[in-house]
Write a protein that holds these residues in place. Structure first.
Motif, PDB file in Angstrom:
ATOM      1  N   VAL A   1       0.847  -1.199   0.000  1.00  0.00           N
ATOM      2  CA  VAL A   1       0.000   0.000   0.000  1.00  0.00           C
ATOM      3  C   VAL A   1       0.879   1.245   0.000  1.00  0.00           C
ATOM      4  CG1 VAL A   1      -1.691   1.336   1.311  1.00  0.00           C
ATOM      5  CG2 VAL A   1      -1.963  -1.138   1.104  1.00  0.00           C
ATOM      6  N   SER A   2       1.956   1.204   0.783  1.00  0.00           N
ATOM      7  CA  SER A   2       2.860   2.366   0.847  1.00  0.00           C
ATOM      8  C   SER A   2       3.518   2.613  -0.504  1.00  0.00           C
ATOM      9  CB  SER A   2       3.932   2.152   1.925  1.00  0.00           C
ATOM     10  OG  SER A   2       4.960   1.289   1.477  1.00  0.00           O
ATOM     11  N   GLN A   3       3.912   1.549  -1.198  1.00  0.00           N
ATOM     12  CA  GLN A   3       4.552   1.712  -2.501  1.00  0.00           C
ATOM     13  C   GLN A   3       3.577   2.263  -3.532  1.00  0.00           C
ATOM     14  OE1 GLN A   3       7.547   1.871  -1.760  1.00  0.00           O
ATOM     15  NE2 GLN A   3       8.546   0.251  -2.927  1.00  0.00           N
ATOM     16  N   VAL A   4       2.347   1.790  -3.495  1.00  0.00           N
ATOM     17  CA  VAL A   4       1.325   2.306  -4.412  1.00  0.00           C
ATOM     18  C   VAL A   4       1.070   3.784  -4.136  1.00  0.00           C
ATOM     19  CG1 VAL A   4      -1.123   2.159  -5.032  1.00  0.00           C
ATOM     20  CG2 VAL A   4       0.245   0.077  -4.829  1.00  0.00           C
ATOM     21  N   ARG A   5       0.900   4.126  -2.875  1.00  0.00           N
ATOM     22  CA  ARG A   5       0.646   5.533  -2.518  1.00  0.00           C
ATOM     23  C   ARG A   5       1.806   6.427  -2.954  1.00  0.00           C
ATOM     24  NH1 ARG A   5      -1.987   5.221   3.642  1.00  0.00           N
ATOM     25  NH2 ARG A   5      -4.159   5.090   2.919  1.00  0.00           N
ATOM     26  N   TYR A   6       3.017   5.963  -2.725  1.00  0.00           N
ATOM     27  CA  TYR A   6       4.180   6.787  -3.080  1.00  0.00           C
ATOM     28  C   TYR A   6       4.261   6.987  -4.594  1.00  0.00           C
ATOM     29  CZ  TYR A   6       8.952   8.591  -3.041  1.00  0.00           C
ATOM     30  OH  TYR A   6      10.059   9.381  -3.196  1.00  0.00           O
ATOM     31  N   ALA A   7       4.065   5.901  -5.344  1.00  0.00           N
ATOM     32  CA  ALA A   7       4.142   5.995  -6.802  1.00  0.00           C
ATOM     33  C   ALA A   7       3.055   6.905  -7.363  1.00  0.00           C
ATOM     34  CB  ALA A   7       4.027   4.606  -7.422  1.00  0.00           C
ATOM     35  N   LEU A   8       1.928   7.009  -6.659  1.00  0.00           N
ATOM     36  CA  LEU A   8       0.825   7.848  -7.112  1.00  0.00           C
ATOM     37  C   LEU A   8       0.889   9.262  -6.529  1.00  0.00           C
ATOM     38  CD1 LEU A   8      -2.121   5.276  -7.020  1.00  0.00           C
ATOM     39  CD2 LEU A   8      -0.713   5.972  -8.978  1.00  0.00           C
ATOM     40  N   GLY A   9       1.988   9.584  -5.824  1.00  0.00           N
ATOM     41  CA  GLY A   9       2.208  10.950  -5.358  1.00  0.00           C
ATOM     42  C   GLY A   9       1.775  11.243  -3.941  1.00  0.00           C
ATOM     43  N   ASP A  10       1.302  10.235  -3.197  1.00  0.00           N
ATOM     44  CA  ASP A  10       0.832  10.455  -1.829  1.00  0.00           C
ATOM     45  C   ASP A  10       1.947  10.081  -0.850  1.00  0.00           C
ATOM     46  OD1 ASP A  10      -0.510  10.706   0.562  1.00  0.00           O
ATOM     47  OD2 ASP A  10      -1.909   9.038   0.198  1.00  0.00           O
ATOM     48  N   LYS A  11       2.889  10.992  -0.640  1.00  0.00           N
ATOM     49  CA  LYS A  11       4.027  10.693   0.225  1.00  0.00           C
ATOM     50  C   LYS A  11       3.606  10.518   1.688  1.00  0.00           C
ATOM     51  CE  LYS A  11       7.485  13.065  -2.617  1.00  0.00           C
ATOM     52  NZ  LYS A  11       8.519  14.136  -2.643  1.00  0.00           N
ATOM     53  N   ARG A  12       2.686  11.372   2.161  1.00  0.00           N
ATOM     54  CA  ARG A  12       2.243  11.265   3.558  1.00  0.00           C
ATOM     55  C   ARG A  12       1.545   9.932   3.796  1.00  0.00           C
ATOM     56  NH1 ARG A  12       2.841  15.972   6.268  1.00  0.00           N
ATOM     57  NH2 ARG A  12       3.194  17.844   4.984  1.00  0.00           N
TER      58      ARG A  12
ATOM     59  N   VAL B   1       4.075   7.164   4.057  1.00  0.00           N
ATOM     60  CA  VAL B   1       4.734   7.127   5.365  1.00  0.00           C
ATOM     61  C   VAL B   1       3.844   6.432   6.391  1.00  0.00           C
ATOM     62  CG1 VAL B   1       5.389   8.599   7.317  1.00  0.00           C
ATOM     63  CG2 VAL B   1       6.309   9.059   5.031  1.00  0.00           C
ATOM     64  N   GLU B   2       2.562   6.747   6.399  1.00  0.00           N
ATOM     65  CA  GLU B   2       1.648   6.119   7.351  1.00  0.00           C
ATOM     66  C   GLU B   2       1.558   4.619   7.115  1.00  0.00           C
ATOM     67  OE1 GLU B   2       0.418   7.546  10.074  1.00  0.00           O
ATOM     68  OE2 GLU B   2       1.696   9.202   9.354  1.00  0.00           O
ATOM     69  N   SER B   3       1.551   4.195   5.864  1.00  0.00           N
ATOM     70  CA  SER B   3       1.474   2.760   5.566  1.00  0.00           C
ATOM     71  C   SER B   3       2.759   2.044   5.972  1.00  0.00           C
ATOM     72  CB  SER B   3       1.196   2.542   4.077  1.00  0.00           C
ATOM     73  OG  SER B   3      -0.082   3.017   3.731  1.00  0.00           O
ATOM     74  N   LEU B   4       3.913   2.685   5.806  1.00  0.00           N
ATOM     75  CA  LEU B   4       5.169   2.073   6.244  1.00  0.00           C
ATOM     76  C   LEU B   4       5.216   1.953   7.766  1.00  0.00           C
ATOM     77  CD1 LEU B   4       7.789   3.677   3.835  1.00  0.00           C
ATOM     78  CD2 LEU B   4       7.247   1.247   4.033  1.00  0.00           C
ATOM     79  N   LYS B   5       4.657   2.929   8.469  1.00  0.00           N
ATOM     80  CA  LYS B   5       4.577   2.828   9.931  1.00  0.00           C
ATOM     81  C   LYS B   5       3.687   1.654  10.329  1.00  0.00           C
ATOM     82  CE  LYS B   5       5.281   7.736  11.062  1.00  0.00           C
ATOM     83  NZ  LYS B   5       4.630   8.965  11.605  1.00  0.00           N
ATOM     84  N   GLU B   6       2.573   1.493   9.601  1.00  0.00           N
ATOM     85  CA  GLU B   6       1.671   0.373   9.873  1.00  0.00           C
ATOM     86  C   GLU B   6       2.367  -0.958   9.590  1.00  0.00           C
ATOM     87  OE1 GLU B   6      -2.066  -1.544  10.761  1.00  0.00           O
ATOM     88  OE2 GLU B   6      -1.094   0.341  11.305  1.00  0.00           O
ATOM     89  N   SER B   7       3.134  -1.020   8.518  1.00  0.00           N
ATOM     90  CA  SER B   7       3.885  -2.230   8.198  1.00  0.00           C
ATOM     91  C   SER B   7       4.852  -2.582   9.326  1.00  0.00           C
ATOM     92  CB  SER B   7       4.652  -2.032   6.888  1.00  0.00           C
ATOM     93  OG  SER B   7       5.413  -3.172   6.567  1.00  0.00           O
TER      94      SER B   7
END
Length: 441
Positions: A338-349, A352-358
């Motif tokens: 989820v974090s990689q998808v969000r980052y690739a689509l421009g949602d950096k914040r 970060v939240e998804s990586l914290k959840e991971s």
């Protein structure tokens, strides 16, 4: 001496790729660097090639790879007007001979430099399921010795143990151990006499081992070597009619490609893995859909990325709690995707939240993953301007890093040091930077 003939075929490919001579030279240099062969070509070298000068033998595969990447299809020596390798070196060994050679090279420290120079290729021929299923004639040669399920169980147990060592301590030491086991134990088992059921089970277990060994080679940055292990895993999975490992391996190859920046190639592999697994259970479906989502996001396809991400989340909700010891897809893995998808689509914040959840969901046993993914978290926190939060995350990384022998972990520490250098007037940044120097030697 006859007059040199211009290489018209090379010129046609250059025109089709819409690439200037200088751009092409730089691309060849980049591929050479990936393969451990530093090159410094410029447009004058390309001009000489077009005039008919034959490139050095070591450089020719790099030229083909550049065209294959730019044109999205395999390019042969003939396509580029280049002499083919000698026929004696291009013949493909049978599967067992290839396994022995691959394993022997990998367990020999003096060969590591050669293995590291193996070329990652987007033009690599990936065997389709119909081409490999049940077809491994080279293994159908029984010897006097006979094996049974006890030997199959030993291969599976060794694979699980190596995977545990990789998860906890990294693959730098575990991969040569796997290679030695492959050469000294597994290949002799494959040559022994066995019932058809035992033979298929052994092929499946060996395919698992090859996939894991390829995964560890990726972690060490040996991308071409990893591809060789992965292709062998596909061949043996097909011979065993093992859809699970075949699809898992394709998915691993997609992850390797997307991390190297070959997004279109990664997407083809991710879709192939999903289409080759029509009867996947919910955990496997989440595993495959998550990689599809990542690959679509990397290519900029927002709609498909979000569609497959939702599919992965729904499948994970339905997944059973038990999983294979390695290659398992857990909620922490899903959060990473989820974090990689969000980052690739421009949602950096959001990333970060998804990586914290991971990180919150990850079991402490997975120390190598913690070093890699928390390093990524710190990098993205710094991108958002949260320097002190990033330093706190990197401090956590440095708690685990000394216990991990991993090429990807080493790279992350080097990245951290480079990113912190402009901020050394900050007390937290200086502290983490000094600590990183003390633990990285």
């Amino acid at each position: 001496m006859g007059k040199r003939e211009p290489n018209a075929a090379l010129g046609r490919l250059l025109a089709e790729a819409a690439c200037s001579q200088g751009q092409f030279a730089m691309a060849v240099n980049r591929v050479g660097t990936e393969s451990g062969v530093p090159l410094r070509y410029d447009d004058s070298a390309v001009s000489h090639w077009l005039d008919g000068t034959i490139p050095r033998k070591v450089v020719r595969p790099f030229i083909l790879e550049v065209f294959s990447r730019k044109l999205g299809r395999p390019i042969t020596y003939a396509d580029a007007g280049l002499p083919s390798p000698a026929s004696g070196t291009s013949s493909r060994p049978d599967t067992l001979e290839g396994l022995m050679e691959l394993g022997r090279q990998d367990m020999d420290p003096s060969r590591r430099g050669v293995l590291g120079a193996a070329l990652f290729s987007v033009a690599l021929t990936i065997p389709d399921w119909p081409d490999v299923v049940g077809r491994l004639e080279a293994v159908q040669i029984g010897k006097a010795r006979r094996i049974g399920y006890r030997e199959v169980d030993a291969v599976a147990a060794m694979t699980e143990k190596v995977s545990e060592l990789d998860d906890q301590f990294g693959g730098r030491h575990a991969r040569p151990m796997a290679a030695a086991f492959l050469v000294n134990t597994v290949v002799p088992h494959l040559q022994a006499d066995a019932s058809e059921d035992v033979r298929k089970a052994l092929l499946s277990a060996t395919s698992d081992l090859l996939y894991l060994t390829g995964f560890m080679a990726v972690d060490e940055g040996l991308q071409g070597l990893a591809q060789r292990y992965y292709v062998k895993a596909l061949e043996l999975a097909g011979a065993a009619e093992d859809h699970l490992t075949y699809c898992t391996t394709l998915r691993g190859m997609s992850l390797q490609a997307v991390d190297l920046g070959h997004e279109a190639h990664a997407l083809r592999l991710a879709d192939a893995a999903a289409s080759a697994s029509p009867n996947a259970g919910p955990r496997m479906r989440a595993f495959l859909a998550g990689q599809q989502a990542h690959s679509y996001a990397a290519t900029g396809d927002r709609r498909n990325a979000l569609t497959f991400m939702r599919e992965a989340e729904v499948a994970m909700d339905r997944a059973e709690s038990r999983a294979k010891a390695f290659g398992s897809y857990a909620p922490s893995s899903l959060a990473y995707h989820v974090s990689q998808v969000r980052y690739a689509l421009g949602d950096k914040r959001g990333s970060v939240e998804s990586l914290k959840e991971s990180d919150r969901l990850r079991h402490s046993h997975y120390r190598r993953s913690s070093v890699r993914y928390n390093s990524l978290l710190a990098e993205r926190q710094l991108e958002l301007g949260h320097l002190e939060e990033a330093c706190a995350t990197w401090d956590k990384v440095l708690d685990d890093y000394p216990l991990v022998q991993s090429g990807s972990a080493d790279e992350k520490i080097r990245n951290m040091q480079a990113l912190l250098r402009p901020h050394l007037r900050n007390r937290a940044a200086m502290s983490v930077h000094e600590r990183s120097l003390s633990v990285s030697g």
